[in-house]
Design a protein around this motif. Structure first.
Motif, PDB file in Angstrom:
ATOM      1  N   ARG A  93       0.880  -1.331   0.074  1.00  5.19           N
ATOM      2  CA  ARG A  93       0.152  -0.045  -0.055  1.00  5.19           C
ATOM      3  C   ARG A  93       0.685   1.236  -0.073  1.00  5.19           C
ATOM      4  O   ARG A  93       0.671   2.197  -0.711  1.00  5.19           O
ATOM      5  N   ALA A  94       2.072   1.228   0.890  1.00  4.54           N
ATOM      6  CA  ALA A  94       2.724   2.500   0.523  1.00  4.54           C
ATOM      7  C   ALA A  94       3.474   2.804  -0.454  1.00  4.54           C
ATOM      8  O   ALA A  94       3.747   4.051  -1.031  1.00  4.54           O
ATOM      9  N   ALA A  95       3.662   1.778  -1.408  1.00  2.00           N
ATOM     10  CA  ALA A  95       4.373   1.881  -2.529  1.00  2.00           C
ATOM     11  C   ALA A  95       3.298   2.800  -3.656  1.00  2.00           C
ATOM     12  O   ALA A  95       3.605   3.252  -4.584  1.00  2.00           O
ATOM     13  N   LEU A  96       1.923   2.711  -3.272  1.00  5.53           N
ATOM     14  CA  LEU A  96       1.047   3.459  -3.869  1.00  5.53           C
ATOM     15  C   LEU A  96       0.790   4.969  -3.981  1.00  5.53           C
ATOM     16  O   LEU A  96       0.652   5.649  -4.541  1.00  5.53           O
ATOM     17  N   LEU A  97       1.556   5.466  -2.612  1.00  8.26           N
ATOM     18  CA  LEU A  97       1.444   6.779  -2.294  1.00  8.26           C
ATOM     19  C   LEU A  97       2.744   7.509  -2.921  1.00  8.26           C
ATOM     20  O   LEU A  97       3.886   7.151  -3.107  1.00  8.26           O
ATOM     21  N   PRO A  98       2.157   8.800  -3.364  1.00 13.58           N
ATOM     22  CA  PRO A  98       3.415   9.692  -4.153  1.00 13.58           C
ATOM     23  C   PRO A  98       4.254  10.276  -2.990  1.00 13.58           C
ATOM     24  O   PRO A  98       4.231  10.245  -1.668  1.00 13.58           O
ATOM     25  N   GLY A  99       5.473  10.647  -3.426  1.00 14.46           N
ATOM     26  CA  GLY A  99       6.506  11.172  -2.480  1.00 14.46           C
ATOM     27  C   GLY A  99       7.323  10.230  -2.000  1.00 14.46           C
ATOM     28  O   GLY A  99       7.556   9.160  -2.578  1.00 14.46           O
ATOM     29  N   TRP A 100       8.073  10.616  -0.925  1.00 11.22           N
ATOM     30  CA  TRP A 100       9.146   9.765  -0.237  1.00 11.22           C
ATOM     31  C   TRP A 100       8.747   9.719   1.335  1.00 11.22           C
ATOM     32  O   TRP A 100       8.998  10.816   1.847  1.00 11.22           O
ATOM     33  N   CYS A 101       8.215   8.778   1.648  1.00 11.39           N
ATOM     34  CA  CYS A 101       8.320   8.631   3.085  1.00 11.39           C
ATOM     35  C   CYS A 101       7.603   9.691   3.735  1.00 11.39           C
ATOM     36  O   CYS A 101       8.278  10.247   4.861  1.00 11.39           O
ATOM     37  N   GLY A 102       6.263  10.157   3.159  1.00 12.49           N
ATOM     38  CA  GLY A 102       5.681  11.003   4.002  1.00 12.49           C
ATOM     39  C   GLY A 102       5.974  12.550   3.483  1.00 12.49           C
ATOM     40  O   GLY A 102       5.027  13.493   3.830  1.00 12.49           O
ATOM     41  N   ASN A 103       6.798  12.797   2.659  1.00 13.58           N
ATOM     42  CA  ASN A 103       7.279  14.270   2.038  1.00 13.58           C
ATOM     43  C   ASN A 103       6.754  14.096   0.863  1.00 13.58           C
ATOM     44  O   ASN A 103       7.249  13.258  -0.103  1.00 13.58           O
ATOM     45  N   PHE A 104       6.056  15.180   0.401  1.00 16.50           N
ATOM     46  CA  PHE A 104       5.623  15.190  -1.091  1.00 16.50           C
ATOM     47  C   PHE A 104       5.101  16.831  -1.259  1.00 16.50           C
ATOM     48  O   PHE A 104       4.891  17.345  -0.144  1.00 16.50           O
ATOM     49  N   LEU A 105       5.060  17.170  -2.236  1.00 18.98           N
ATOM     50  CA  LEU A 105       4.576  18.472  -3.004  1.00 18.98           C
ATOM     51  C   LEU A 105       3.997  18.390  -3.983  1.00 18.98           C
ATOM     52  O   LEU A 105       4.528  17.977  -5.178  1.00 18.98           O
ATOM     53  N   LEU A 106       2.582  18.730  -4.178  1.00 16.94           N
ATOM     54  CA  LEU A 106       1.753  18.282  -5.155  1.00 16.94           C
ATOM     55  C   LEU A 106       1.049  19.447  -5.639  1.00 16.94           C
ATOM     56  O   LEU A 106       0.425  20.135  -4.789  1.00 16.94           O
ATOM     57  N   THR A 107       0.799  19.713  -6.908  1.00 20.92           N
ATOM     58  CA  THR A 107       0.031  20.604  -7.458  1.00 20.92           C
ATOM     59  C   THR A 107      -1.694  20.285  -7.418  1.00 20.92           C
ATOM     60  O   THR A 107      -1.736  18.992  -7.180  1.00 20.92           O
ATOM     61  N   SER A 108      -2.385  20.906  -7.839  1.00 22.61           N
ATOM     62  CA  SER A 108      -3.777  20.568  -7.770  1.00 22.61           C
ATOM     63  C   SER A 108      -4.199  19.453  -8.634  1.00 22.61           C
ATOM     64  O   SER A 108      -4.802  18.400  -8.464  1.00 22.61           O
ATOM     65  N   ALA A 109      -3.332  19.670 -10.069  1.00 27.33           N
ATOM     66  CA  ALA A 109      -3.566  18.659 -10.962  1.00 27.33           C
ATOM     67  C   ALA A 109      -3.190  17.200 -10.501  1.00 27.33           C
ATOM     68  O   ALA A 109      -3.591  16.229 -10.797  1.00 27.33           O
ATOM     69  N   GLN A 110      -1.816  17.313  -9.622  1.00 28.97           N
ATOM     70  CA  GLN A 110      -1.011  16.042  -9.358  1.00 28.97           C
ATOM     71  C   GLN A 110      -2.102  15.445  -8.240  1.00 28.97           C
ATOM     72  O   GLN A 110      -1.570  14.150  -8.016  1.00 28.97           O
ATOM     73  N   VAL A 111      -2.608  16.239  -7.473  1.00 28.85           N
ATOM     74  CA  VAL A 111      -3.613  15.858  -6.220  1.00 28.85           C
ATOM     75  C   VAL A 111      -4.591  14.975  -6.780  1.00 28.85           C
ATOM     76  O   VAL A 111      -5.153  13.671  -6.560  1.00 28.85           O
ATOM     77  N   ARG A 112      -5.380  15.578  -7.963  1.00 31.61           N
ATOM     78  CA  ARG A 112      -6.441  14.679  -8.536  1.00 31.61           C
ATOM     79  C   ARG A 112      -5.869  13.469  -9.223  1.00 31.61           C
ATOM     80  O   ARG A 112      -6.477  12.475  -9.359  1.00 31.61           O
ATOM     81  N   GLN A 113      -4.630  13.438  -9.876  1.00 32.30           N
ATOM     82  CA  GLN A 113      -4.310  12.673 -10.624  1.00 32.30           C
ATOM     83  C   GLN A 113      -3.749  11.223  -9.654  1.00 32.30           C
ATOM     84  O   GLN A 113      -3.830  10.036 -10.092  1.00 32.30           O
ATOM     85  N   THR A 114      -3.201  11.584  -8.434  1.00 36.08           N
ATOM     86  CA  THR A 114      -2.885  10.626  -7.542  1.00 36.08           C
ATOM     87  C   THR A 114      -4.087  10.078  -6.695  1.00 36.08           C
ATOM     88  O   THR A 114      -3.563   9.098  -5.880  1.00 36.08           O
TER      89      THR A 114
END
Length: 211
Positions: A131-152
């Protein structure tokens, strides 16, 4: 000497995400690309850890088991580059407290504050490596635009959607589950993704020490 750690996920408009990008993205990538970090990730992906209540306590717990646990503990501690940046050590004019988390409304933030422990560690162990492998970023750290939020969002929903039995098993492996002051780590991230997607916002996730 004690430590206090924070894992926070915050929602922001895209211009704010863009302003954060030159500060945070290089540090996040530097932590991700560390060879030791990649080795620890691969070890955990290949050999999920047993019930945390058996760590160092079970008669069958071996030296190899201990090495695997310590590798996971190192993997899920705050990354050095992001940690130093967010504490103001790299740039005295930038810190997570003042430049990311300040003046946010309650619904715009998920936060888990812990003494001598790490929310990402408990969260990752509870959901497991697949399940963790499905999450974006790295070990709790990420920065996503609104488009990336919708995509992920579909990937995050797959990672954090549970049957009743699966949720019960995950709760049993989340050793922060009974911390009453915090929203559960199994609930907060998905709430933030869904809310940000609905409102056209980006997300910033930071796992750092604050003392």
């Amino acid at each position: 000497m004690g430590i206090t750690s924070v894992w926070a996920i915050t929602s922001h408009p895209d211009p704010f995400i863009s302003d954060l990008s030159p500060h945070l993205l290089p540090a996040m990538e530097a932590d991700r690309s560390q060879p030791l970090a990649q080795q620890r990730w691969e070890l955990w992906q290949q050999a999920p850890l047993p019930d945390y209540r058996t760590w160092y306590r079970s008669p069958g717990f071996t030296a190899a088991d201990g090495a695997a646990v310590e590798s996971f503990r190192e993997l899920t501690a705050p990354g050095l580059n992001v940690d130093d940046l967010c504490s103001g050590l790299v740039d005295p004019d930038f810190s997570a407290i003042d430049d990311v988390w300040a003046d946010l409304p309650g619904e715009g933030m998920f936060v888990s504050v812990n003494s001598k422990d790490y929310a990402v560690r408990s969260f990752f162990h509870a959901i497991g490596p697949a399940r963790a492998a499905l999450l974006p970023g790295w070990c709790g750290n990420f920065l996503l635009t609104s488009a990336q939020v919708r995509q992920t969002l579909p990937h995050v929903e797959r990672a954090l959607a549970f049957t009743p039995d699966e949720r019960s098993a995950a709760d049993a492996q989340d050793w922060l589950y009974y911390v009453p002051r915090d929203e559960c780590v199994l609930d907060g991230p998905l709430r933030m993704w869904r809310t940000a997607a609905e409102n056209g916002l980006g997300l910033c996730g930071l796992a750092v020490h604050v003392s």
